[in-house]
Write a protein that holds these residues in place. Structure first.
Motif, PDB file in Angstrom:
ATOM      1  N   LYS A   3       0.826  -1.201   0.000  1.00 53.97           N
ATOM      2  CA  LYS A   3       0.000   0.000   0.000  1.00 53.97           C
ATOM      3  C   LYS A   3       0.865   1.257   0.000  1.00 53.97           C
ATOM      4  O   LYS A   3       0.547   2.249  -0.669  1.00 53.97           O
ATOM      5  CB  LYS A   3      -0.925  -0.017   1.217  1.00 53.97           C
ATOM      6  N   ARG A   4       1.971   1.216   0.750  1.00 56.09           N
ATOM      7  CA  ARG A   4       2.858   2.373   0.827  1.00 56.09           C
ATOM      8  C   ARG A   4       3.435   2.713  -0.549  1.00 56.09           C
ATOM      9  O   ARG A   4       3.547   3.873  -0.919  1.00 56.09           O
ATOM     10  CB  ARG A   4       3.982   2.069   1.820  1.00 56.09           C
ATOM     11  N   LEU A  10       1.225   7.174  -6.586  1.00 55.08           N
ATOM     12  CA  LEU A  10       0.144   8.116  -6.876  1.00 55.08           C
ATOM     13  C   LEU A  10       0.548   9.545  -6.540  1.00 55.08           C
ATOM     14  O   LEU A  10       0.237  10.485  -7.290  1.00 55.08           O
ATOM     15  CB  LEU A  10      -1.113   7.723  -6.096  1.00 55.08           C
ATOM     16  N   MET A  11       1.259   9.733  -5.441  1.00 52.96           N
ATOM     17  CA  MET A  11       1.708  11.070  -5.061  1.00 52.96           C
ATOM     18  C   MET A  11       2.714  11.608  -6.076  1.00 52.96           C
ATOM     19  O   MET A  11       2.683  12.783  -6.447  1.00 52.96           O
ATOM     20  CB  MET A  11       2.341  11.032  -3.662  1.00 52.96           C
ATOM     21  N   LEU A  12       3.614  10.747  -6.537  1.00 56.53           N
ATOM     22  CA  LEU A  12       4.600  11.158  -7.537  1.00 56.53           C
ATOM     23  C   LEU A  12       3.920  11.528  -8.846  1.00 56.53           C
ATOM     24  O   LEU A  12       4.243  12.554  -9.464  1.00 56.53           O
ATOM     25  CB  LEU A  12       5.608  10.030  -7.763  1.00 56.53           C
ATOM     26  N   LEU A  13       2.954  10.713  -9.254  1.00 56.82           N
ATOM     27  CA  LEU A  13       2.204  11.001 -10.476  1.00 56.82           C
ATOM     28  C   LEU A  13       1.453  12.323 -10.340  1.00 56.82           C
ATOM     29  O   LEU A  13       1.444  13.153 -11.263  1.00 56.82           O
ATOM     30  CB  LEU A  13       1.234   9.857 -10.774  1.00 56.82           C
ATOM     31  N   GLY A  14       0.819  12.527  -9.187  1.00 59.85           N
ATOM     32  CA  GLY A  14       0.107  13.785  -8.958  1.00 59.85           C
ATOM     33  C   GLY A  14       1.037  14.984  -9.018  1.00 59.85           C
ATOM     34  O   GLY A  14       0.701  16.031  -9.571  1.00 59.85           O
ATOM     35  N   VAL A  56       3.950  20.810  -2.299  1.00 63.13           N
ATOM     36  CA  VAL A  56       4.441  20.520  -0.944  1.00 63.13           C
ATOM     37  C   VAL A  56       3.323  19.972  -0.066  1.00 63.13           C
ATOM     38  O   VAL A  56       3.467  18.943   0.613  1.00 63.13           O
ATOM     39  CB  VAL A  56       5.052  21.783  -0.314  1.00 63.13           C
ATOM     40  N   PHE A  57       2.169  20.632  -0.077  1.00 64.91           N
ATOM     41  CA  PHE A  57       1.057  20.200   0.775  1.00 64.91           C
ATOM     42  C   PHE A  57       0.420  18.913   0.271  1.00 64.91           C
ATOM     43  O   PHE A  57      -0.179  18.162   1.049  1.00 64.91           O
ATOM     44  CB  PHE A  57       0.024  21.316   0.885  1.00 64.91           C
ATOM     45  N   LEU A  58       0.585  18.652  -1.031  1.00 62.82           N
ATOM     46  CA  LEU A  58       0.106  17.377  -1.565  1.00 62.82           C
ATOM     47  C   LEU A  58       0.859  16.220  -0.907  1.00 62.82           C
ATOM     48  O   LEU A  58       0.258  15.214  -0.500  1.00 62.82           O
ATOM     49  CB  LEU A  58       0.303  17.346  -3.088  1.00 62.82           C
ATOM     50  N   TRP A  59       2.164  16.359  -0.773  1.00 61.96           N
ATOM     51  CA  TRP A  59       2.969  15.305  -0.144  1.00 61.96           C
ATOM     52  C   TRP A  59       2.676  15.205   1.358  1.00 61.96           C
ATOM     53  O   TRP A  59       2.844  14.146   1.957  1.00 61.96           O
ATOM     54  CB  TRP A  59       4.454  15.574  -0.389  1.00 61.96           C
TER      55      TRP A  59
END
Length: 319
Positions: A3-4, A10-14, A56-59
């Motif tokens: 899951k991690r 997904l965060m990298l893609l975003g 930044v806040f996305l991560w």
């Protein structure tokens, strides 16, 4: 797959998507925002800072700043959709008019053929002429590649030769406003409209080799007479469409080479798509590979410069 790992992906893609959209927004603001240079720079600073904050806040998985940034992006896209091409601007003299024509059987009458006498890029005699051509007398089609920025980038022109020794050249160009110059990056951001110019070779080829210092190659195409005629008429149709509905030039998808390819593909649907249609400096290799050339290309720069303003310019560059 843990899951991690999925969350990280997904965060990298975003982040990549935010970065790409932020880059687009930066170009849109810089090239199109109707404001003074100071206000434009201020808007850019706010946009870039907001984009960085969103990533930044996305991560950190804090969703409010990315949500605010997304609203700002949607507002920018709404503004972007209101930017429309126009025929009504203060155009530079060499693109101020667009070719118009009528066809009566095999006789084509063109009302706005450019035949400028160029002394420098800023010193010239303006001439727009009416000319008639008999499509039954079409004898050749040549592609001219004019290199203005390294080996990969060339402007594409197509020249039609007739039995009486005359040549007519069509060129898809940016429609510059007075005092404006071409910027390839700006061409991605609705900066220029598209114009179709029909011109005498002594004007449109000579201005590039003799006045602007560009390097030019000429390629004779292998085409049956009916295909030559169809391509000529396709240019007239393209001109009529541009007259009815102005369009933006696009450095990548709607430029001097891709539009010609689209016209040719309507005539010959089997034409393959190729990266050299974008890296137009290598278009000669593409034409050779698909068997479209009647012979080797000719390097005509020195011949054009030697011919100067001679009335038999077209003949001399082909010797």
């Amino acid at each position: 797959m843990t899951k991690r790992y999925v969350v990280f992906t997904l965060m990298l893609l975003g982040s990549l998507i935010v970065a790409a959209l932020a880059a687009w927004g930066t170009g849109a603001l810089w090239f199109q925002l109707p404001a003074t240079a100071v206000l434009r720079k201020l808007a850019l600073a706010v946009w870039i800072a907001g984009s960085l904050a969103a990533m930044v806040f996305l991560w950190r998985r804090s969703w409010l700043p990315p949500a605010v940034w997304l609203v700002a992006l949607l507002a920018m896209m709404g503004w972007w959709s209101t930017i429309k091409p126009s025929h009504n601007r203060l155009w530079a003299d060499d693109v101020a008019r667009m070719v118009t024509g009528t066809v009566d059987g095999s006789i084509v009458t063109l009302d706005l053929v450019r035949n400028f006498d160029w002394r420098t890029d800023d010193d010239y005699t303006v001439r727009w002429e009416q000319r008639q051509y008999d499509l039954n007398q079409l004898r050749s089609v040549d592609v001219a590649l004019s290199y203005w920025m390294g080996p990969a980038i060339a402007h594409t022109l197509v020249s039609f030769g007739f039995a009486d020794g005359r040549y007519l050249t069509f060129s898809i160009e940016i429609r510059k406003e007075r005092g404006e110059s071409f910027d390839a990056l700006a061409g991605f951001f609705k900066r220029y409209e598209t114009v179709l110019i029909a011109a005498d070779e002594r004007d449109i080829l000579r201005v590039r080799t003799n006045v602007r210092g560009e390097d030019m190659w000429l390629y004779r195409l292998r085409m049956p007479p009916e295909m030559m005629r169809s391509l000529f008429l396709a240019y007239l149709d393209e001109g009529e469409q541009l007259k009815r509905e102005p369009r933006f030039y696009d450095t990548l998808t709607a430029n001097c080479t891709t539009i010609v390819y689209q016209m040719a593909k309507r005539i010959s649907p089997g034409l393959p798509l190729d990266w050299r249609l974008l890296a137009s400096g290598y278009l000669g290799d593409y034409l050779k590979e698909i068997g479209a050339l009647a012979g080797p290309g000719q390097h005509i720069t020195d011949k054009a410069r030697a011919a100067g303003t001679a009335q038999n310019f077209s003949e001399r560059i082909r010797h």
